[in-house]
Scaffold this motif. Structure first.
Motif, PDB file in Angstrom:
ATOM      1  N   SER A   1      -4.381  -3.680  -8.432  1.00 47.56           N
ATOM      2  CA  SER A   1      -3.114  -4.396  -8.301  1.00 47.56           C
ATOM      3  C   SER A   1      -3.240  -5.565  -7.326  1.00 47.56           C
ATOM      4  CB  SER A   1      -2.018  -3.435  -7.831  1.00 47.56           C
ATOM      5  OG  SER A   1      -0.807  -4.118  -7.595  1.00 47.56           O
TER       6      SER A   1
ATOM      7  N   GLU B   1      -5.653   6.622  -7.023  1.00 47.03           N
ATOM      8  CA  GLU B   1      -4.602   5.971  -6.241  1.00 47.03           C
ATOM      9  C   GLU B   1      -5.155   4.737  -5.524  1.00 47.03           C
ATOM     10  OE1 GLU B   1      -1.237   7.474  -3.076  1.00 47.03           O
ATOM     11  OE2 GLU B   1      -3.245   8.327  -2.897  1.00 47.03           O
TER      12      GLU B   1
ATOM     13  N   LEU C   1      -4.568   0.672  -6.554  1.00 49.24           N
ATOM     14  CA  LEU C   1      -4.087  -0.258  -5.547  1.00 49.24           C
ATOM     15  C   LEU C   1      -4.982  -1.494  -5.481  1.00 49.24           C
ATOM     16  CD1 LEU C   1      -2.386  -1.165  -3.145  1.00 49.24           C
ATOM     17  CD2 LEU C   1      -3.780   0.329  -1.692  1.00 49.24           C
TER      18      LEU C   1
ATOM     19  N   THR D   1       0.805  -1.222   0.000  1.00 50.11           N
ATOM     20  CA  THR D   1       0.000   0.000   0.000  1.00 50.11           C
ATOM     21  C   THR D   1       0.838   1.274   0.000  1.00 50.11           C
ATOM     22  OG1 THR D   1      -0.126  -0.147   2.423  1.00 50.11           O
ATOM     23  CG2 THR D   1      -1.955  -1.084   1.160  1.00 50.11           C
TER      24      THR D   1
ATOM     25  N   ARG E   1      -5.065   4.559   2.422  1.00 50.37           N
ATOM     26  CA  ARG E   1      -4.084   3.506   2.174  1.00 50.37           C
ATOM     27  C   ARG E   1      -3.681   2.824   3.476  1.00 50.37           C
ATOM     28  NH1 ARG E   1       0.652   5.272   0.301  1.00 50.37           N
ATOM     29  NH2 ARG E   1       0.215   7.488   0.138  1.00 50.37           N
TER      30      ARG E   1
END
Length: 264
Positions: free
Chosen positions: A185, A178, A182, A128, A148
């Motif tokens: 991913s 953002e 994440l 993260t 995050r």
């Protein structure tokens, strides 16, 4: 399709207010499922039921084929992690301490902090991008950094299923991207089953591999983004006339609003 999470003929309600009746939803295994729909249509209520925060009055909710009511609390927390819509950290807590709390379900009376816990926390913070924030107080972080940090905490739980209720709310567009990058991913690399609620149709179509569209507590459409995000669905679910075209870079559906649907 193998369902990781499933509701079957579930009635979901708060006191006398019934949100959904006979709701049957399947969340496919290893997919990034995004639930879309207008405000107060039952999206967050569905997530609460899946996360065992709202027991159904009728019907069942299952995780990998097992009724969620059969799980012990820690056992369930080792299988599924939830990032709720509003998360509040204790005053003064650091990012490192917050993320470490994600390891609580893995600890026992005779087994406290371990090497495995340390590895899981370090891995979650690296994934993260929060390693450099380990000593920072959560309350001092920007919106994107704070989100995050919370994601790192749920990742530290080391579960196969993540549920994220409106993870981009109150974030500006840069921080929204953002957080969603994440999530994309994490899904691509780890094969996790991720379920999220988003309000932005174009973000849902861009990042989700499976969409569930809801209206008035019911599922109106579900499937791949190209199957779900259509001009008809946008009109029926959101009351908006729109053109749906292919995104010039990703090829995913792109919704161009034209105006409100006129009712006779």
């Amino acid at each position: 399709m193998t369902a990781t999470l499933e509701t079957c003929d579930a009635t979901l309600a708060y006191d006398a207010t019934v949100i959904s009746q006979q709701l049957s939803v399947q969340v496919p295994e290893h997919e990034f499922t995004i639930v879309i729909g207008p405000n107060a249509c039952g999206k967050s209520t569905l997530l609460k039921a899946l996360a065992r925060l709202l027991p159904p009055r009728e019907g069942t909710v299952t995780l990998t084929g097992r009724d969620v009511r059969e799980f012990g609390n820690k056992e369930f927390a080792r299988a599924l992690a939830l990032l709720p819509q509003s998360s509040q950290a204790p005053d003064g807590i650091t990012v490192g301490d917050l993320v470490a709390r994600g390891r609580f379900p893995h600890q026992r009376f005779l087994r406290q902090w371990s090497i495995e816990d340390e590895v899981a926390v370090n891995r979650a913070m690296a994934a993260t991008g929060t390693t450099d924030l380990v000593e920072r107080a959560v309350g001092e972080l920007s919106g994107g950094q704070r989100q995050r940090a919370w994601l790192a905490m749920v990742l530290a739980q080391d579960t196969d299923v993540l549920i994220l209720d409106e993870p981009t709310t109150f974030l500006d567009i840069a921080h929204q991207i953002e957080v969603l990058d994440l999530c994309e991913s994490l899904h691509a690399q780890g094969g996790r089953t991720i379920v999220a609620v988003l309000h932005d149709l174009n973000q849902a179509a861009r990042y989700g591999t499976h969409l569930i569209a809801m209206r008035d507590g019911e599922v109106v459409a579900e499937g791949a983004p190209a199957e779900v995000v259509t001009e008809k669905m946008v009109a029926e679910v959101f009351g908006v006339r729109a053109s749906v075209i292919a995104h010039p870079e990703t090829g995913t559906p792109l919704v161009v609003p034209l105006g409100l649907v006129e009712h006779a």
